[in-house]
Design an enzyme around this catalytic site. Structure first.
Site, PDB file in Angstrom:
ATOM      1  N   LEU A 126      24.721  75.740  71.719  1.00 48.15           N
ATOM      2  CA  LEU A 126      25.614  75.267  70.674  1.00 48.15           C
ATOM      3  C   LEU A 126      24.937  74.127  69.919  1.00 48.15           C
ATOM      4  O   LEU A 126      24.627  73.088  70.495  1.00 48.15           O
ATOM      5  CB  LEU A 126      26.929  74.783  71.279  1.00 48.15           C
ATOM      6  CG  LEU A 126      27.969  74.253  70.286  1.00 48.15           C
ATOM      7  CD1 LEU A 126      28.467  75.374  69.383  1.00 48.15           C
ATOM      8  CD2 LEU A 126      29.131  73.608  71.035  1.00 48.15           C
ATOM      9  N   HIS A 230      25.458  63.258  78.462  1.00 50.37           N
ATOM     10  CA  HIS A 230      24.822  62.543  77.359  1.00 50.37           C
ATOM     11  C   HIS A 230      25.901  62.144  76.340  1.00 50.37           C
ATOM     12  O   HIS A 230      26.894  62.855  76.158  1.00 50.37           O
ATOM     13  CB  HIS A 230      23.783  63.469  76.702  1.00 50.37           C
ATOM     14  CG  HIS A 230      22.861  62.793  75.749  1.00 50.37           C
ATOM     15  ND1 HIS A 230      23.231  62.486  74.458  1.00 50.37           N
ATOM     16  CD2 HIS A 230      21.574  62.378  75.884  1.00 50.37           C
ATOM     17  CE1 HIS A 230      22.215  61.912  73.840  1.00 50.37           C
ATOM     18  NE2 HIS A 230      21.205  61.828  74.686  1.00 50.37           N
TER      19      HIS A 230
END
Length: 339
Positions: A126, A230
């Site tokens: 993605l 992250h």
């Protein structure tokens, strides 16, 4: 109009640019011309293949801005991971040490290398270019995959997973990976991640610790990032949690990022999507946004639009332009899902 469609060979240059832009830690798109061309060819073959049981198919799609004819994003689905190449994870567990004699009981977290997700489907790849990260484009791109899963469930494993990018700095260095590099692999995080993306995974079986790793013996900076994502990945994991995905104690072997999972039929977007019959005409005004796709495979198309969708009707009115973009005619069906 932004249209999601299967990737084709002519998209190579755009895919290469996206691979460069995605940066370190985006393992599924390494900056390697040969591998990217193989990914495109594999996807083209998968969309054409007659499938009885999911095996090693991969469905890579792009988001195209039809006004500029530029590819501005990607998303993908793997049918069944680990069928050709080993698919490694660390499984978080607990060992209990107890002594009646000295009245001490300790629980110690462990990390054990495993292949437990072999055969699962995977949400992956993605990416949306920065200029298009607005107006729910990212949500549309991500959730469009649930329409494809809902329409073609027999082409995928019963469990669907997504590997979330773990913590790393701007240079691509992972705090979790540091101890592994020092004591076992001997190569830096960027190189190990790159080799993994190329499918060259033999070094993992040869060099990874074969016994469970005691988390308490890892450096503190490594312990802190186990199961953490992250910063750029936080919106993605929030979206998946809203769909019913949960972490069951599996993390990435390189950056410690969590892997989340959900049964295919239990995914919110799969359950809530509806098949509606197309009527082409003047679209009534609406403030309700939907993702919609056709029901095809090789000619799959998806986009978003403001539609009038009623629980009392199995029909939806699409403009001629929108119907043409989705390659549907009057009387055919589309699958819709509220954004």
């Amino acid at each position: 109009m932004l249209i999601i469609r299967p990737i084709r060979a002519s998209d190579f240059d755009a895919l290469y640019r996206i691979a460069v832009e995605s940066g370190h830690g985006f393992t599924s798109l390494p900056v390697n011309e040969e591998l990217l061309r193989r990914k495109i060819a594999r996807s083209e073959a998968s969309f054409q293949k007659v499938v009885e049981t999911p095996y090693d198919e991969g469905y890579l799609m792009v988001l195209e801005d039809t006004q500029t004819q530029q590819v501005v994003g990607t998303c993908a689905l793997e049918a069944a991971v680990g069928m050709e190449d080993a698919f490694y994870h660390y499984r978080l567990g607990t060992e209990v040490y107890h002594s009646e004699q000295i009245h001490v009981r300790n629980e110690v977290e462990t990390l054990t290398l495993c292949h437990d997700y072999t055969g699962a489907a995977e949400l992956c790849t993605l990416f949306l270019r920065e200029d298009y990260r607005k107006d729910n484009n990212g949500r549309m791109l991500s959730r469009s995959r649930f329409l494809f899963l809902a329409q073609h469930p027999s082409r995928f494993g019963e469990t669907v997973i997504a590997e979330m990018r773990g913590v790393s700095d701007e240079k691509g260095n992972s705090p979790f990976y540091g101890w592994l590099q020092k004591h076992f692999l001997g190569i830096d995080f960027v190189e190990a991640d790159y080799l993994s993306g190329l499918g060259r995974k033999a070094f993992m079986a040869e060099m990874m610790p074969r016994n469970p790793v005691y988390v308490c013996l890892l450096p503190e900076e490594a312990q802190k990032v186990i199961g953490e994502v992250h910063t750029n990945t936080r919106p993605a994991i929030s979206l998946l949690r809203a769909e019913g995905f949960r972490c069951r104690g599996y993390v990435d072997i390189f950056d410690g990022g969590p892997t989340v999972e959900c049964n295919l039929q239990d995914i919110r977007g799969v359950r809530e999507s509806r098949l509606l019959t197309v009527r082409i005409g003047d679209m009534p005004a609406s403030e309700d946004s939907f993702i919609l796709s056709n029901t095809q495979l090789a000619d799959y198309r998806a986009t978003s639009a403001e539609l009038v969708v009623s629980s009392d009707s199995d029909e939806v009115i699409l403009s001629p332009e929108l119907a043409a973009g989705l390659l549907v005619s009057d009387g055919e069906q589309v699958r819709v899902l509220a954004i």
